[in-house]
Design a protein around this motif. Structure first.
Motif: not given
Length: 409
Positions: A331-341, A346-354
């Motif tokens: 439902g949230k379209q992320t699979n193993f979020p691993i790093c962020f800034d 306070y928006n979250i910029i996240m790398s979605d690994y898989y």
């Protein structure tokens, strides 16, 4: 006669009182004028120092460019590269010293109404960038850097890049180059500057304060503290569950509020908090976290990412849990979020690994944008890992595998 004397004394007292009030205000006025003059003189001196040293910086840059032209026909490629590194490092050091000196003088001496004037780094610490990017416009990189080769050991080449941190004073980019056991430094435009590798054992997490670089050693189960130029200052830690022990530490960040260091102690399922001198301070999230991966600290909150559902935990500055956000799963379209800034809002910029992409969430955990797809071309990722915002609002991304490159959005 007595009444006349009393009247005379009363008139005299009124005259003296009036004179005292006038003298008092005169002294106050003179004191304020002197204070105003001192403050303006200090501002003038800071401006003069800045202009003087900025002029020296320009001279150094001119010398560097001149040196490039003069030595092309007389130096080998290796000699020219070494000369370039030495001069660039000297320039970076001078810029850091200048900025730190002016910032220190501004904090310590310029006081109005009893309070210190705040610079932009006080209002927006390095962990909360002063620029909020226009995320929906970030489709393709504006720069594409870092050489690739079969061995990926030469200067500027990456092999399993893990984490990215930006030095907010110089804008230089520091990358934990894990399989090469080193940290590499690039300019804000992606040009290679220098590297350091003293006492490296699978460096994975990296963060930067004003004067120091902190690196987690994944296999070494320790934390290294370096100066900005890469000189090792201190190493602490070993494998275990003690106060200064770790089990595969991942992410790391420094608090701009008190300079404490927050370390994700992944297999011990907790965040370890150390002082700036790497002494034990406290523990966060024990019994709550499943497999912590990355952490970011601002003046009023601590945000941690965890390989669980929910995967993001938000604590206030007193380390009280205030929110849990589910940002993984179908439902949230992320699979193993691993790093962020995070940015100023306070928006979250996240790398979605898989899923091989970058996702952006607001502070409520609602996805507001994402970009990227699997691949090795410009604007594509294969297992994106380290991610950071620079002072201009660019998103900087490095991938762990295959397309070992540095991309700017």
């Amino acid at each position: 006669m007595a009444s006349v004397e009393v009247k005379r004394n009363f008139v005299q007292q009124l005259k003296e009182s009036r004179q005292k009030i006038q003298d008092s205000f005169k002294r106050s006025h003179e004191s304020l004028q002197a204070r105003e003059s001192n403050l303006l003189s200090l501002i003038d001196q800071i401006e003069k120092d800045y202009n003087s040293k900025a002029h020296k910086m320009n001279k150094l840059v001119e010398a560097l460019n001149h040196n490039k032209l003069m030595t092309l026909d007389t130096l080998t490629d290796n000699e020219l590269s070494e000369t370039h590194q030495i001069i660039c490092s000297a320039i970076d050091k001078k810029i850091t010293e200048l900025t730190a000196e002016i910032d220190s003088r501004d904090r310590q001496h310029i006081k109005l109404n009893g309070q210190t004037n705040k610079s932009h780094t006080d209002t927006f610490p390095p962990q909360v960038k002063p620029v909020v990017p226009n995320y929906k416009s970030k489709q393709l990189p504006t720069a594409y850097s870092c050489k690739k080769s079969n061995y990926q050991k030469s200067s500027g080449e990456l092999n399993d890049a893990r984490s990215v941190a930006v030095h907010y004073l110089t804008g230089n980019i520091y990358i934990a180059d894990e399989n090469n056991n080193r940290v590499q430094i690039f300019t804000g435009k992606g040009d290679y500057l220098f590297m350091f590798s003293e006492n490296m054992n699978n460096p994975r997490g990296i963060c930067i304060s004003q004067n120091n670089v902190f690196v987690t050693q994944h296999s070494g189960n320790c934390i290294n503290k370096y100066d900005i130029g890469g000189k090792l200052i201190k190493n602490v830690g070993s494998r275990g569950k003690g106060k200064i022990q770790f089990n595969e530490p991942y992410g790391i960040d420094v608090s701009d509020r008190n300079s404490n260091i927050y370390v994700y102690d992944s297999n011990n399922k907790r965040v370890k908090i150390l002082t700036e001198e790497l002494n034990f301070h406290s523990i966060l999230g024990e019994g709550l976290l499943s497999y912590p991966l990355d952490v970011k600290v601002t003046r009023d909150r601590v945000i941690v990412i965890d390989d669980s559902d929910p995967c993001m935990f938000v604590f206030n500055s007193d380390h009280v849990l205030t929110n849990r956000m589910i940002t993984k799963g179908v439902g949230k379209q992320t699979n193993f979020p691993i790093c962020f800034d995070i940015d100023r809002e306070y928006n979250i910029i996240m790398s979605d690994y898989y899923n091989h992409c970058v996702c952006i969430f607001n502070q409520k955990g609602e996805q507001i944008h994402k970009f990227g797809k699997e691949g090795q071309g410009i604007g594509e990722f294969y297992h994106p890992y380290g991610i950071a915002l620079d002072n201009a609002g660019h998103i900087i991304v490095v991938c762990q595998k295959d397309n070992n490159c540095l991309q700017f959005f």
